[in-house]
Design a protein around this motif. Structure first.
Motif, PDB file in Angstrom:
ATOM      1  N   TYR A  97       0.804  -1.171  -0.026  1.00  0.00           N
ATOM      2  CA  TYR A  97       0.093   0.049  -0.055  1.00  0.00           C
ATOM      3  C   TYR A  97       0.900   1.014  -0.025  1.00  0.00           C
ATOM      4  O   TYR A  97       0.311   2.203   0.306  1.00  0.00           O
ATOM      5  N   ALA A  98       2.094   1.306  -0.379  1.00  0.00           N
ATOM      6  CA  ALA A  98       3.160   2.268  -0.312  1.00  0.00           C
ATOM      7  C   ALA A  98       2.625   3.446  -1.228  1.00  0.00           C
ATOM      8  O   ALA A  98       2.823   4.582  -0.764  1.00  0.00           O
ATOM      9  N   HIS A  99       2.114   3.173  -2.359  1.00  0.00           N
ATOM     10  CA  HIS A  99       1.688   4.126  -3.426  1.00  0.00           C
ATOM     11  C   HIS A  99       0.448   4.815  -2.910  1.00  0.00           C
ATOM     12  O   HIS A  99       0.154   5.907  -3.545  1.00  0.00           O
ATOM     13  N   GLN A 100      -0.289   4.406  -1.936  1.00  0.00           N
ATOM     14  CA  GLN A 100      -1.670   5.187  -1.382  1.00  0.00           C
ATOM     15  C   GLN A 100      -1.563   5.986  -0.372  1.00  0.00           C
ATOM     16  O   GLN A 100      -2.302   6.574   0.319  1.00  0.00           O
ATOM     17  N   VAL A 101      -0.126   6.174   0.251  1.00  0.00           N
ATOM     18  CA  VAL A 101       0.058   7.068   1.435  1.00  0.00           C
ATOM     19  C   VAL A 101       1.218   8.022   1.133  1.00  0.00           C
ATOM     20  O   VAL A 101       1.858   7.910   0.423  1.00  0.00           O
ATOM     21  N   GLU A 102       1.038   9.191   1.954  1.00  0.00           N
ATOM     22  CA  GLU A 102       2.034  10.386   1.744  1.00  0.00           C
ATOM     23  C   GLU A 102       2.856  10.258   3.241  1.00  0.00           C
ATOM     24  O   GLU A 102       3.832  11.035   3.124  1.00  0.00           O
ATOM     25  N   ASN A 103       2.335   9.704   4.169  1.00  0.00           N
ATOM     26  CA  ASN A 103       2.839   9.768   5.515  1.00  0.00           C
ATOM     27  C   ASN A 103       2.622   8.570   6.251  1.00  0.00           C
ATOM     28  O   ASN A 103       1.443   7.814   6.205  1.00  0.00           O
ATOM     29  N   ASP A 104       3.041   8.253   7.396  1.00  0.00           N
ATOM     30  CA  ASP A 104       2.795   7.035   8.273  1.00  0.00           C
ATOM     31  C   ASP A 104       1.312   6.930   8.723  1.00  0.00           C
ATOM     32  O   ASP A 104       0.863   6.006   8.892  1.00  0.00           O
ATOM     33  N   ALA A 105       0.881   8.164   9.067  1.00  0.00           N
ATOM     34  CA  ALA A 105      -0.428   8.117   9.508  1.00  0.00           C
ATOM     35  C   ALA A 105      -1.490   7.704   8.456  1.00  0.00           C
ATOM     36  O   ALA A 105      -2.545   7.426   8.883  1.00  0.00           O
ATOM     37  N   ASP A 106      -1.389   7.868   7.309  1.00  0.00           N
ATOM     38  CA  ASP A 106      -2.160   7.695   6.483  1.00  0.00           C
ATOM     39  C   ASP A 106      -2.392   6.241   6.276  1.00  0.00           C
ATOM     40  O   ASP A 106      -3.372   5.418   5.870  1.00  0.00           O
ATOM     41  N   TYR A 107      -1.507   5.283   6.754  1.00  0.00           N
ATOM     42  CA  TYR A 107      -1.663   3.797   6.804  1.00  0.00           C
ATOM     43  C   TYR A 107      -3.111   3.464   7.870  1.00  0.00           C
ATOM     44  O   TYR A 107      -3.481   2.665   7.348  1.00  0.00           O
ATOM     45  N   ARG A 108      -2.926   4.058   8.936  1.00  0.00           N
ATOM     46  CA  ARG A 108      -4.212   3.950   9.706  1.00  0.00           C
ATOM     47  C   ARG A 108      -5.291   4.160   9.084  1.00  0.00           C
ATOM     48  O   ARG A 108      -6.679   3.805   9.728  1.00  0.00           O
ATOM     49  N   LEU A 109      -5.512   4.864   7.933  1.00  0.00           N
ATOM     50  CA  LEU A 109      -6.961   5.183   7.230  1.00  0.00           C
ATOM     51  C   LEU A 109      -7.218   4.242   6.431  1.00  0.00           C
ATOM     52  O   LEU A 109      -8.367   4.161   5.839  1.00  0.00           O
ATOM     53  N   ILE A 110      -6.247   3.342   6.096  1.00  0.00           N
ATOM     54  CA  ILE A 110      -6.449   2.149   5.099  1.00  0.00           C
ATOM     55  C   ILE A 110      -7.277   0.970   6.179  1.00  0.00           C
ATOM     56  O   ILE A 110      -6.763   0.467   6.935  1.00  0.00           O
ATOM     57  N   PRO A 111      -8.583   0.651   5.780  1.00  0.00           N
ATOM     58  CA  PRO A 111      -9.436  -0.249   6.601  1.00  0.00           C
ATOM     59  C   PRO A 111      -8.539  -1.690   7.137  1.00  0.00           C
ATOM     60  O   PRO A 111      -8.432  -2.048   8.396  1.00  0.00           O
ATOM     61  N   ILE A 112      -7.635  -2.099   5.977  1.00  0.00           N
ATOM     62  CA  ILE A 112      -7.147  -3.400   6.559  1.00  0.00           C
ATOM     63  C   ILE A 112      -6.216  -3.501   7.574  1.00  0.00           C
ATOM     64  O   ILE A 112      -5.854  -4.298   8.217  1.00  0.00           O
ATOM     65  N   PHE A 113      -5.585  -2.176   7.780  1.00  0.00           N
ATOM     66  CA  PHE A 113      -4.440  -2.074   9.086  1.00  0.00           C
ATOM     67  C   PHE A 113      -5.253  -2.314  10.092  1.00  0.00           C
ATOM     68  O   PHE A 113      -4.569  -2.531  10.957  1.00  0.00           O
ATOM     69  N   SER A 114      -6.315  -1.722  10.268  1.00  0.00           N
ATOM     70  CA  SER A 114      -7.186  -1.909  11.709  1.00  0.00           C
ATOM     71  C   SER A 114      -7.051  -3.413  12.104  1.00  0.00           C
ATOM     72  O   SER A 114      -7.067  -3.784  13.130  1.00  0.00           O
ATOM     73  N   THR A 115      -7.354  -4.466  10.882  1.00  0.00           N
ATOM     74  CA  THR A 115      -7.252  -5.745  11.475  1.00  0.00           C
ATOM     75  C   THR A 115      -5.749  -6.182  11.842  1.00  0.00           C
ATOM     76  O   THR A 115      -5.785  -6.953  12.790  1.00  0.00           O
ATOM     77  N   ILE A 116      -4.740  -5.782  11.164  1.00  0.00           N
ATOM     78  CA  ILE A 116      -3.456  -5.993  11.654  1.00  0.00           C
ATOM     79  C   ILE A 116      -3.362  -5.462  13.037  1.00  0.00           C
ATOM     80  O   ILE A 116      -2.364  -6.184  13.997  1.00  0.00           O
ATOM     81  N   ASP A 117      -3.605  -4.081  13.366  1.00  0.00           N
ATOM     82  CA  ASP A 117      -3.512  -3.461  14.692  1.00  0.00           C
ATOM     83  C   ASP A 117      -4.251  -4.253  15.698  1.00  0.00           C
ATOM     84  O   ASP A 117      -3.657  -4.366  16.777  1.00  0.00           O
ATOM     85  N   HIS A 118      -5.470  -4.805  15.243  1.00  0.00           N
ATOM     86  CA  HIS A 118      -6.148  -5.675  16.304  1.00  0.00           C
ATOM     87  C   HIS A 118      -5.561  -7.029  16.658  1.00  0.00           C
ATOM     88  O   HIS A 118      -5.448  -7.216  17.872  1.00  0.00           O
ATOM     89  N   HIS A 119      -4.994  -7.657  15.835  1.00  0.00           N
ATOM     90  CA  HIS A 119      -4.400  -8.650  16.382  1.00  0.00           C
ATOM     91  C   HIS A 119      -2.738  -8.522  16.899  1.00  0.00           C
ATOM     92  O   HIS A 119      -2.344  -9.206  17.751  1.00  0.00           O
TER      93      HIS A 119
END
Length: 695
Positions: A290-312
């Protein structure tokens, strides 16, 4: 008693001899002899607790115990020790004659005994190795886990990796490690970390391939982390976007849950550390995809799939915390921790029962008295040095020792501070060492020098220049001086380092056909032979650093510790296995280099180091005091309670009991004065009145 094991037993044998030959004078001679010996003990390190001329009963008892710790080798230095005592204390000539004669008579008798350390038979015995065979069986019989089967492999092999996936994995590795990468917003990681991520990814893909019947041509990183592109989302309504995101999250959730269940069922793997390794690898893959969809590290948290990773991640983190707080472990720690007698620490046990026997195994002769061949001697030295570095110095991470380098050439002018015939093992200049893209040195070297940090060492010192370790960003470069410990047999730790690196020369034996012409001046021109050829015995695969320009020198280097049969660098698991095999052979415990970090941390807390000392210990080990206490400390409940129980006994109960204690009869005047000082004013008046009434 045919052979005394220590100084005290030798003294007892002599006293028995005196009682036999001088039955009427024996006690007087023995008393004078004991006084003479006790005087000399202070020069061997014994510390008195009172300043009086005569020893108290308690001091005499402590002196006896101290003599039991001295080897018979100390008898060779008894005359010098007594003379130093005479000079320091201005002993009268009459007393010098009396006590000096008693020591001379004892040494004359001892020199005639077969166990005398200066005799040829004893010297020969001290050159013979102890029993080297394994009495404890195979280490394979010592299972560390409850798993009743061999660990089953399922990683995706290179032969099973399709070209398309391999290209993707290569790109992923470069994304993680390259100094610059288009679109990457995270910092590059060390190559070792990137390799660990790749290993975990191949394990996940291996499971999908072997147990979920996924064809090889379908294997890809997107199989682990589904990717939703921005173009896909633009064509969907908000409701459809949410539905697609939920499908991707569910797919990742299913993969993680299935894989964790697979770990439990297939290999009985329940460690949260294993799970955390998988989650971190999945997170790294997600950031790559997903590197091409973000401009800073905080943008990763806006991508839904990262919430699953954070949960686990949070679930595993909580499980890790529970394991650490309860000191839970997959392996059976009773099989990895030495049996510690009351009053000792695990570190002492390891030094006495593993490291010291390994030092004795470096001796040049077999049990029958024949000289050993070169290779076994070098292997013994390498085993001893590996353990000694972890047991004599605060244990650092094993890769620092495993990848420790040493220069194999010296293409520079002789340093001016180098003594004539002095040993010199150079430290290569920074431009000839392994460096990162930014020019920072990233390797560790062993070298010998006389000038270190603006301080001159006349005899020279061995130093480890540490530039590559896990927490270097926090603690920076470390330069570790290796102390030159001396041993009872007269050898020193530096002797073992130099014998291992350069070989072992001796003047003994019947094949002395060579003439010594190396750096030790006391041996120059003497005939002898090489007992071992040192590290070169293993035919190490040493390397050559490329010159930076046409005028720069060519430096060759090699790893200090290599595999004897191949000359190659040992893998991390193989390096640790060597330690476990040796410790199991000697004390039937599987102690790895990592366990030694727990041993040192526990020792620091067991012996009650101050806050500043604990901070220094943590720094020397390459981590914080918090990490030392929370991760590495392994004090038992009894050891944790011991300080407060001692304080309670001393401060609550001891004072009342002192009233019933009787004072010893042989107190000196100074001792009585010290007792009187501690009395209250009322108690002093009572004492004075009592003394006056008895006059």
């Amino acid at each position: 008693m045919t052979e005394p094991k220590n100084f005290f037993e030798a003294q007892e044998m002599y006293e028995e001899y005196l009682r036999e030959i001088e039955p009427f004078k024996a006690q007087r001679i023995i008393n004078e002899f004991r006084s003479a010996i006790n005087h000399a003990l202070t020069e061997f390190g014994y510390q008195r607790t009172h300043s009086g001329r005569k020893m108290t009963a308690l001091e005499i008892k402590n002196a006896q115990e101290f003599k039991k710790t001295l080897s018979n080798q100390k008898l060779l230095k008894l005359r010098q020790a007594q003379q130093k005592f005479f000079e320091k204390n201005n002993v009268s000539q009459a007393s010098q004659n009396t006590y000096g004669n008693r020591v001379e008579q004892f040494l004359t008798w001892a020199a005639q005994q077969p166990w005398w350390p200066g005799s040829r038979s004893v010297k020969l015995k001290e050159q013979c190795t102890p029993y080297l065979r394994n009495k404890n069986g195979s280490i394979a019989d010592c299972k560390l886990t409850e798993r009743n089967f061999t660990y089953r492999k399922y990683i995706l092999t290179p032969q099973e990796t399709p070209p398309k996936l391999q290209i993707q994995l290569d790109q992923f590795y470069l994304y993680l490690t390259e100094p610059e990468w288009p679109g990457r917003i995270i910092k590059p990681v060390e190559k070792s970390s990137a390799n660990e991520y790749l290993k975990n990814i191949k394990l996940i893909l291996g499971e999908r391939y072997r147990f979920h019947n996924v064809p090889t041509h379908e294997l890809c990183l997107e199989l682990i982390v589904p990717v939703v592109t921005e173009e896909q989302l633009e064509e969907l309504t908000p409701l459809q976007q949410k539905k697609l995101s939920n499908q991707c999250k569910k797919a990742l959730e299913q993969l993680i849950c299935n894989h964790f269940q697979f770990l439990r069922n297939f290999n009985s793997s329940v460690s949260p550390f294993t799970k955390m390794g998988r989650i971190n690898a999945i997170s790294a893959v997600a950031k790559f995809l997903y590197a091409h969809q973000v401009e800073n590290d905080a943008d990763y948290r806006l991508i839904p799939i990262f919430s699953t990773i954070d949960h686990h991640y949070n679930l595993v983190l909580e499980e890790l915390s529970q394991w650490r707080n309860s000191r839970h472990s997959v392996s059976d720690w009773s099989k990895r921790w030495p049996n510690v007698p009351v009053g000792q620490t695990a570190l002492q046990v390891i030094q006495e029962r593993i490291v010291e026997p390994l030092r004795h195994e470096c001796r040049p002769r077999t049990r029958r008295g024949d000289f050993r061949s070169s290779e076994p001697i070098v292997i013994s030295h390498q085993s001893y040095l590996k353990w000694a570095l972890l047991a004599y110095l605060p244990a650092r991470r094993q890769e620092e020792y495993r990848e420790l380098k040493i220069a194999q050439s010296c293409p520079r002018e002789r340093p001016q501070d180098l003594p004539a015939n002095g040993l010199y093992q150079p430290l290569p200049p920074d431009n000839q060492r392994e460096r990162k893209y930014n020019g920072m040195v990233v390797d560790n070297y062993l070298y010998f020098t006389y000038m270190h940090e603006n301080h001159y060492y006349p005899q020279g010192i061995w130093v480890i220049d540490t530039r590559k370790y896990k927490t270097k960003k926090t603690y920076g470069k470390q330069s570790i001086i290796i102390p030159n410990r001396t041993f009872e047999d007269g050898s020193s730790f530096y002797d073992y380092i130099e014998r291992f690196l350069y070989g072992w020369w001796t003047q003994e034996g019947y094949k002395n056909e060579l003439i010594y012409d190396w750096w030790q001046p006391e041996m120059l021109g003497r005939r002898g032979r090489w007992l071992s050829s040192g590290r070169i015995q293993f035919s190490p695969k040493d390397a050559c650093s490329l010159p930076s320009n046409s005028h720069s020198a060519i430096w060759t280097w090699g790893y200090v510790f290599v595999v004897p049969k191949s000359g190659n660098l040992a893998s991390g698991s193989a390096f640790a296995k060597i330690f476990e095999t040796i410790s199991y052979r000697l004390i039937q415990k599987r102690i790895s280099p990592h366990i030694m970090r727990y041993v040192w941390a526990t020792w620091g807390l067991n012996v009650g180091l101050s806050d500043s000392e604990l901070s220094s210990l943590a720094y020397a080990m390459g981590h914080s005091v918090k990490t030392l206490r929370e991760m590495y400390e392994r004090c038992t409940p009894v050891e944790k309670r011991q300080p407060i129980e001692s304080a309670i006994a001393e401060r609550l109960f001891t004072p009342s009991e002192q009233h019933n204690q009787k004072l010893p009869l042989n107190l000196e005047v100074n001792d009585l004065v010290q007792i009187a000082i501690r009395l209250t004013q009322e108690e002093r008046q009572q004492l004075i009145a009592k003394l006056q009434s008895t006059v």
